[in-house]
Scaffold this motif. Structure first.
Motif, PDB file in Angstrom:
ATOM      1  N   GLU A  68       0.903  -1.140   0.001  1.00 36.63           N
ATOM      2  CA  GLU A  68       0.065   0.079  -0.072  1.00 36.63           C
ATOM      3  C   GLU A  68       1.001   1.521   0.108  1.00 36.63           C
ATOM      4  O   GLU A  68       1.864   1.521   0.817  1.00 36.63           O
ATOM      5  N   VAL A  69       0.655   2.174  -1.027  1.00 41.19           N
ATOM      6  CA  VAL A  69       1.299   3.520  -0.857  1.00 41.19           C
ATOM      7  C   VAL A  69       0.417   4.348  -0.220  1.00 41.19           C
ATOM      8  O   VAL A  69      -0.645   4.686  -0.728  1.00 41.19           O
ATOM      9  N   SER A  70       1.107   5.035   0.915  1.00 41.74           N
ATOM     10  CA  SER A  70       0.130   6.049   1.872  1.00 41.74           C
ATOM     11  C   SER A  70       0.546   7.214   1.309  1.00 41.74           C
ATOM     12  O   SER A  70       1.735   7.522   1.233  1.00 41.74           O
ATOM     13  N   LYS A  71      -0.426   8.246   0.916  1.00 41.11           N
ATOM     14  CA  LYS A  71      -0.083   9.728   0.748  1.00 41.11           C
ATOM     15  C   LYS A  71      -1.119  10.468   1.945  1.00 41.11           C
ATOM     16  O   LYS A  71      -1.334  11.653   1.581  1.00 41.11           O
ATOM     17  N   LYS A  72      -1.015   9.807   2.902  1.00 41.72           N
ATOM     18  CA  LYS A  72      -1.592  10.779   4.076  1.00 41.72           C
ATOM     19  C   LYS A  72      -0.877  10.598   5.384  1.00 41.72           C
ATOM     20  O   LYS A  72       0.194   9.518   5.485  1.00 41.72           O
ATOM     21  N   ALA A  73      -0.920  11.212   6.405  1.00 40.74           N
ATOM     22  CA  ALA A  73      -0.053  11.061   7.480  1.00 40.74           C
ATOM     23  C   ALA A  73      -0.153   9.906   8.224  1.00 40.74           C
ATOM     24  O   ALA A  73      -1.442   9.445   8.151  1.00 40.74           O
ATOM     25  N   ILE A  74       0.867   9.441   8.971  1.00 43.28           N
ATOM     26  CA  ILE A  74       0.566   8.201   9.593  1.00 43.28           C
ATOM     27  C   ILE A  74      -0.442   7.988  10.600  1.00 43.28           C
ATOM     28  O   ILE A  74      -1.214   6.959  10.806  1.00 43.28           O
TER      29      ILE A  74
END
Length: 416
Positions: A68-74
């Motif tokens: 999963e590529v995440s483009k949001k804060a942890i």
């Protein structure tokens, strides 16, 4: 009116030629392809310092798991979305965590998961070590000043001398930089040193936290397209990531960017305009935009043309050699092509390490390789025998390709 239009046309032509001259001078002046040398480490970036190849490598190792590529804060991650052990991966020049983000990551690892972080910015790394190490520990850093360094993984024999040399390149030239390493780690006996820079400077450590582990690596250059496009770089990356257990992978794209992940410091970060001017590609795009606006004001077109659709450029126009390596591991099914490419890399290794001319492939070449590498004649001769077979036939079996690969790997592991 006619003379005025003529003057405006001449001015427009001069302006366009000036813009073209600037681009040709800065990006084509040495006759080579123009690349962006900014260290972005972005997952979809195929420029020298992008992270396209390493991301494809990790995807290929997680066929049975989620990538999963995440483009949001942890803090907004849904870590419970997937069952089983999971791995968080960050590769970038700097980290931009808020305290809430770091707390979320610590909670994730404490539950038996793992976090791999490769970052060359000492304040960013220190912010993590403050939470992981004993409060009385002085985790000082040491910087190695050089244009190239050796990376060493003592538990693996990457080559005969267990080292992998990488250099810092910008615009096809080597430049000296400060390579971040860990200087004092004696305060915490739980730390395990996994890798070094130049034999005695730790740069890759394992730190337990709760039921999981943090893997901190200080040389993200090693995972850039520039270095991953060659066999030694791929081998090094495979060994580094072999410390992570199989499981789901969360790739963090968000925390590489300022003004996003740490909301409390928005006012203290650089302005977007300053960031644009600091990046060569964005800077010239900005200048081009200003020039076009100026031309529009000069002409003040009497009619509007219908919108011309933007044609996206081909995705395979940048760093073609990296896509070749990518297909080698993840996409290519042509066994003969893979075998020939494998032999090309092998001969390049022979030229670089033993300074042997490989233009003529004959028994004399084999004997020279045997003499300098101290690998048995039968092993070297077997490589060339299988290569001749692959080169002559059109359909190469999977079994022959695997045997060929294993023969070359055996050479790398046993050569002097």
């Amino acid at each position: 009116m006619k003379n005025r239009n003529h003057v405006l046309t001449v001015v427009a032509i001069i302006a366009i030629l000036a813009i073209l001259a600037i681009f040709i001078y800065y990006y084509k002046r040495d006759g080579r392809k123009s690349y962006s040398w900014t260290e972005t480490y972005k997952i979809d970036e195929k420029q020298p310092y992008g992270a396209y190849i390493i991301s494809e490598l990790l995807k290929g190792t997680s066929d049975d798991h989620t990538f999963e590529v995440s483009k949001k804060a942890i803090r907004n991650y849904d870590f419970g979305a997937y069952k089983g052990t999971s791995n968080y991966v960050f590769i970038g020049s700097r980290l931009f965590y808020s305290e809430v983000d770091l707390d979320s990551l610590l909670s994730f690892v404490s539950k038996g998961n793992n976090a791999f972080i490769s970052c060359e910015d000492s304040p960013s790394v220190a912010s993590i070590l403050d939470y992981l190490l004993d409060i009385d520990c002085d985790h000082y850093f040491w910087f190695v000043e050089d244009d190239a360094v050796d990376l060493n993984l003592p538990e693996y024999a990457l080559t005969a001398n267990k080292k992998y040399e990488i250099d810092h390149i910008k615009r096809y030239k080597r430049y000296t930089q400060s390579w971040l390493t860990f200087d004092s780690l004696d305060c915490d006996t739980n730390i395990r040193i996994l890798g070094y820079v130049n034999d005695d400077n730790p740069n890759f450590i394992e730190v337990p936290y709760g039921q999981g582990f943090f893997y901190i690596h200080s040389v993200p250059d090693a995972f850039s397209n520039l270095h991953m496009a060659h066999e030694p770089g791929l081998v090094y990356a495979e060994k580094v990531f072999s410390y992570l257990p199989e499981g789901n992978i969360y790739w963090d794209e968000y925390s590489k960017l300022p003004n996003l992940s740490n909301d409390s410091n928005r006012g203290q970060q650089e302005s977007p305009f300053k960031y644009i001017l600091s990046q060569p590609g964005l800077r010239w795009a900005w200048y081009l935009l200003l020039s076009l606006v100026l031309l529009y004001l000069v002409f003040q077109a009497k009619r509007k043309q219908r919108t011309i659709p933007v044609i996206e450029s081909n995705t395979n126009t940048s760093i073609e050699f990296t896509e070749t390596i990518g297909r080698l591991y993840f996409q290519q099914n042509n066994h003969r092509k893979l075998g020939l490419l494998k032999m090309k890399l092998f001969l390049e290794y022979i030229r670089n390490h033993y300074h042997i001319n490989t233009n003529e492939i004959d028994e004399n070449l084999i004997q020279k390789i045997v003499t300098k590498s101290e690998v048995p004649f039968e092993s070297v001769e077997r490589i060339f025998r299988m290569y001749n077979r692959i080169n002559k036939i059109t359909e190469v079996s999977e079994e022959l390709l695997i045997n060929f690969h294993e023969a070359i790997q055996a050479f790398y592991q046993n050569c002097k």
